[in-house]
Write a protein that holds these residues in place. Structure first.
Motif, PDB file in Angstrom:
ATOM      1  N   GLY A  43       1.111  -1.107   0.027  1.00  0.00           N
ATOM      2  CA  GLY A  43      -0.221  -0.228   0.291  1.00  0.00           C
ATOM      3  C   GLY A  43       0.931   1.336  -0.085  1.00  0.00           C
ATOM      4  O   GLY A  43      -0.033   2.476   0.059  1.00  0.00           O
ATOM      5  N   ARG A  44       2.291   1.389  -0.337  1.00  0.00           N
ATOM      6  CA  ARG A  44       2.643   2.006   0.096  1.00  0.00           C
ATOM      7  C   ARG A  44       4.573   2.055  -0.465  1.00  0.00           C
ATOM      8  O   ARG A  44       4.976   1.077  -0.440  1.00  0.00           O
ATOM      9  CB  ARG A  44       3.379   3.242   1.582  1.00  0.00           C
ATOM     10  N   ARG A  45       4.456   3.433  -1.456  1.00  0.00           N
ATOM     11  CA  ARG A  45       5.563   3.113  -1.824  1.00  0.00           C
ATOM     12  C   ARG A  45       6.739   4.329  -1.282  1.00  0.00           C
ATOM     13  O   ARG A  45       6.232   5.719  -0.094  1.00  0.00           O
ATOM     14  CB  ARG A  45       6.320   3.830  -2.847  1.00  0.00           C
ATOM     15  N   LEU A  46       8.065   3.529  -0.405  1.00  0.00           N
ATOM     16  CA  LEU A  46       8.487   4.565   1.025  1.00  0.00           C
ATOM     17  C   LEU A  46       9.927   5.163   0.060  1.00  0.00           C
ATOM     18  O   LEU A  46      10.356   5.906   0.346  1.00  0.00           O
ATOM     19  CB  LEU A  46       9.415   3.383   1.565  1.00  0.00           C
ATOM     20  N   LEU A  47      10.412   4.426  -1.451  1.00  0.00           N
ATOM     21  CA  LEU A  47      11.738   4.981  -1.368  1.00  0.00           C
ATOM     22  C   LEU A  47      11.533   5.104  -3.397  1.00  0.00           C
ATOM     23  O   LEU A  47      10.868   3.957  -3.622  1.00  0.00           O
ATOM     24  CB  LEU A  47      13.200   3.727  -1.206  1.00  0.00           C
ATOM     25  N   PRO A  95      13.783  14.887   6.020  1.00  0.00           N
ATOM     26  CA  PRO A  95      13.443  15.771   6.601  1.00  0.00           C
ATOM     27  C   PRO A  95      13.351  14.396   7.450  1.00  0.00           C
ATOM     28  O   PRO A  95      12.724  13.147   6.519  1.00  0.00           O
ATOM     29  CB  PRO A  95      12.111  16.048   6.701  1.00  0.00           C
ATOM     30  N   ASN A  96      12.724  14.146   8.865  1.00  0.00           N
ATOM     31  CA  ASN A  96      11.024  12.859   9.532  1.00  0.00           C
ATOM     32  C   ASN A  96      10.736  11.573   8.415  1.00  0.00           C
ATOM     33  O   ASN A  96       9.728  13.058   7.962  1.00  0.00           O
ATOM     34  CB  ASN A  96      11.135  13.563  10.786  1.00  0.00           C
ATOM     35  N   GLY A  97      10.698  11.050   8.284  1.00  0.00           N
ATOM     36  CA  GLY A  97      10.082   9.804   7.206  1.00  0.00           C
ATOM     37  C   GLY A  97      10.436  10.740   5.467  1.00  0.00           C
ATOM     38  O   GLY A  97       9.780   9.712   4.907  1.00  0.00           O
ATOM     39  N   ALA A  98      11.401  10.237   5.661  1.00  0.00           N
ATOM     40  CA  ALA A  98      11.995  11.025   4.468  1.00  0.00           C
ATOM     41  C   ALA A  98      12.392   9.315   2.935  1.00  0.00           C
ATOM     42  O   ALA A  98      12.184   9.075   2.190  1.00  0.00           O
ATOM     43  CB  ALA A  98      13.158  11.951   4.155  1.00  0.00           C
ATOM     44  N   GLY A  99      13.192   8.800   4.143  1.00  0.00           N
ATOM     45  CA  GLY A  99      13.293   7.218   3.691  1.00  0.00           C
ATOM     46  C   GLY A  99      14.213   6.990   3.798  1.00  0.00           C
ATOM     47  O   GLY A  99      14.839   6.195   3.642  1.00  0.00           O
ATOM     48  N   LYS A 100      15.460   7.595   4.343  1.00  0.00           N
ATOM     49  CA  LYS A 100      16.616   7.920   4.954  1.00  0.00           C
ATOM     50  C   LYS A 100      17.011   6.088   5.715  1.00  0.00           C
ATOM     51  O   LYS A 100      17.940   5.489   5.374  1.00  0.00           O
ATOM     52  CB  LYS A 100      17.474   9.152   5.908  1.00  0.00           C
ATOM     53  N   SER A 101      16.591   5.667   6.970  1.00  0.00           N
ATOM     54  CA  SER A 101      16.549   3.675   7.397  1.00  0.00           C
ATOM     55  C   SER A 101      15.746   3.507   6.470  1.00  0.00           C
ATOM     56  O   SER A 101      16.763   2.489   6.409  1.00  0.00           O
ATOM     57  CB  SER A 101      15.731   4.429   8.764  1.00  0.00           C
ATOM     58  N   THR A 102      15.677   3.901   6.014  1.00  0.00           N
ATOM     59  CA  THR A 102      14.587   2.626   4.866  1.00  0.00           C
ATOM     60  C   THR A 102      16.033   2.325   4.024  1.00  0.00           C
ATOM     61  O   THR A 102      16.163   1.493   3.719  1.00  0.00           O
ATOM     62  CB  THR A 102      13.225   3.551   3.802  1.00  0.00           C
ATOM     63  N   PHE A 103      16.635   4.102   3.386  1.00  0.00           N
ATOM     64  CA  PHE A 103      17.752   3.245   2.248  1.00  0.00           C
ATOM     65  C   PHE A 103      18.524   2.184   3.268  1.00  0.00           C
ATOM     66  O   PHE A 103      19.604   1.406   2.336  1.00  0.00           O
ATOM     67  CB  PHE A 103      18.129   4.759   1.947  1.00  0.00           C
TER      68      PHE A 103
HETATM   69  N1  LIG Z   1       8.364  -2.248   7.209  1.00  0.00           N
HETATM   70  C1  LIG Z   1       7.594  -0.490   7.090  1.00  0.00           C
HETATM   71  N2  LIG Z   1       6.297  -0.432   6.844  1.00  0.00           N
HETATM   72  C2  LIG Z   1       5.300   0.723   6.218  1.00  0.00           C
HETATM   73  N3  LIG Z   1       6.124   2.195   6.538  1.00  0.00           N
HETATM   74  C3  LIG Z   1       6.991   2.063   6.783  1.00  0.00           C
HETATM   75  C4  LIG Z   1       8.458   0.909   7.057  1.00  0.00           C
HETATM   76  N4  LIG Z   1       9.279   1.678   7.371  1.00  0.00           N
HETATM   77  C5  LIG Z   1       9.543   2.526   7.445  1.00  0.00           C
HETATM   78  N5  LIG Z   1       8.098   3.081   7.232  1.00  0.00           N
HETATM   79  C6  LIG Z   1       7.504   4.649   6.871  1.00  0.00           C
HETATM   80  O1  LIG Z   1       7.910   4.729   5.579  1.00  0.00           O
HETATM   81  C7  LIG Z   1       8.062   6.352   6.022  1.00  0.00           C
HETATM   82  C8  LIG Z   1      10.018   6.415   5.425  1.00  0.00           C
HETATM   83  O2  LIG Z   1      10.616   6.169   6.912  1.00  0.00           O
HETATM   84  P1  LIG Z   1      12.208   6.041   7.540  1.00  0.00           P
HETATM   85  O3  LIG Z   1      12.154   5.906   9.057  1.00  0.00           O
HETATM   86  O4  LIG Z   1      12.768   5.357   6.326  1.00  0.00           O
HETATM   87  O5  LIG Z   1      12.759   7.802   7.557  1.00  0.00           O
HETATM   88  P2  LIG Z   1      13.672   8.098   8.179  1.00  0.00           P
HETATM   89  O6  LIG Z   1      13.833   9.355   6.645  1.00  0.00           O
HETATM   90  O7  LIG Z   1      14.702   7.598   8.615  1.00  0.00           O
HETATM   91  O8  LIG Z   1      13.580   9.031   9.107  1.00  0.00           O
HETATM   92  P3  LIG Z   1      14.055  10.215  10.635  1.00  0.00           P
HETATM   93  O9  LIG Z   1      14.819  10.927  10.151  1.00  0.00           O
HETATM   94  O10 LIG Z   1      12.538  10.157  10.994  1.00  0.00           O
HETATM   95  O11 LIG Z   1      14.228   8.942  10.650  1.00  0.00           O
HETATM   96  C9  LIG Z   1       7.790   6.743   7.274  1.00  0.00           C
HETATM   97  O12 LIG Z   1       6.778   7.128   6.831  1.00  0.00           O
HETATM   98  C10 LIG Z   1       7.953   5.468   8.133  1.00  0.00           C
HETATM   99  O13 LIG Z   1       6.245   5.592   8.976  1.00  0.00           O
END
Ligand SMILES: Nc1ncnc2c1ncn2[C@@H]1O[C@H](COP(=O)(O)OP(=O)(O)OP(=O)(O)O)[C@@H](O)[C@H]1O
Length: 275
Positions: free
Chosen positions: A38-42, A60-68
């Motif tokens: 249901g969602r595109r993170l990167l 910003p928070n939620g940009a996808g850095k940790s996901t990357f």
């Molecule tokens: N496994 C997942 N399933 C669904 N959504 C996710 C998942 N992992 C992360 N997200 C969502 O993806 C978005 C990106 O999250 P991420 O943690 O990568 O951001 P970030 O840039 O590292 O933020 P921060 O600066 O707050 O650490 C957020 O909205 C988060 O809620």
């Protein structure tokens, strides 16, 4: 250059200087897409890191850095696109990568000493008995990060700054080509943060070791970054030299977001020297 957009609010428009394309590439990411149900993170990430370059990954928070970072480390599967480390598919080259987690995720719930953690990383398995040469190597790498007195200490009893120093030693012990650090000084006191920044500056000065540092800390960007990748809503909105991104508007874009573990607990906007 087509994947780089300069459209994010507050980001500088215009020219960004990319790395010399002829340099060997430690990390190369091409059109990386990561979806969860249901969602595109990167959403089509493309950039590369040449040998020895220190990159700050901001946004910003939620940009996808940790996901990357998780995707590069093989902890989340890419939906499409490619990640190459030292020219090989990422999954086959993870020995080339050292990782320093956020402090909150590295809190230990079992009694492990610094030496155990470092030797476990050398072996790839938990050590029941530590050999003399392993001990010598652990001492050497801890000395390298100014933490030799931490060798026999239990991780759970260390300060935030000491803990991150041990995790940095663990990340470096296998002589990686790339070290990845996820907000390593969030939750670390001012003194520990300043000392850790000195270590990061040393890594930045190295021509051998490349780094990706996720940070909201402007002092870290100003001191260490050789290049900045700015993520916004799962896309690279800018990729260039710190001087090109640290204009007035973008400066506030990097620092005026609550970073790391503070974010979950407060709406307090941080000062530039905080993380
Ligand atoms: N496994 C997942 N399933 C669904 N959504 C996710 C998942 N992992 C992360 N997200 C969502 O993806 C978005 C990106 O999250 P991420 O943690 O990568 O951001 P970030 O840039 O590292 O933020 P921060 O600066 O707050 O650490 C957020 O909205 C988060 O809620």
């Amino acid at each position: 250059m087509s994947a780089v957009h300069a459209e994010a609010d507050g980001m500088p428009q215009g020219h960004f200087t990319l790395p010399d394309p002829s340099l060997p590439r430690v990390l190369e990411v091409e059109n990386l897409i990561v979806d969860v149900p249901g969602r595109r993170l990167l959403d089509g990430i493309s950039f590369w890191v040449p040998k020895g370059e220190f990159v700050c990954l901001c946004g910003p928070n939620g940009a996808g850095k940790s996901t990357f970072l998780k995707t590069v480390l093989g902890l989340m599967p890419p939906t499409s696109g490619s990640i190459r480390i030292m020219g090989k598919p990422a999954q086959k080259a993870l020995r080339e990568v050292g990782y320093v987690p956020q402090r909150k995720t590295s809190d230990m719930t079992f009694p492990a000493r610094s030496i155990d953690l470092i030797v476990a990383s050398m072996r790839g398995s938990w050590p029941l008995r530590i050999r003399e040469e392993e001990r010598a190597r652990a001492i050497e790498i801890l000395r390298h990060v100014g933490g030799e007195k931490l060798l026999e200490k239990e991780i759970a009893r260390l300060s935030g700054g000491e803990t991150q120093r041990v995790f940095l030693a663990r990340a470096l012990v296998n002589k990686p080509s790339l070290v990845i650090l996820d907000e390593p000084t969030a939750g670390v006191d001012v003194k520990g943060r300043a000392e850790f920044l000195d270590l990061l500056a040393e890594i930045s000065a190295s021509d051998e070791l490349a780094a990706i540092l996720v940070t909201h800390n402007l002092a870290a960007v100003a001191r260490c970054a050789e290049r900045v990748v700015y993520l916004d809503a799962g896309r690279v909105s800018a990729w260039g030299l710190p001087s090109e991104l640290l204009g007035q508007a973008s400066l506030s874009a990097i620092s005026a977001v609550a970073g790391g573990d503070h974010a979950a607990h407060s709406h307090h906007h941080q000062l530039p020297d905080e993380e």
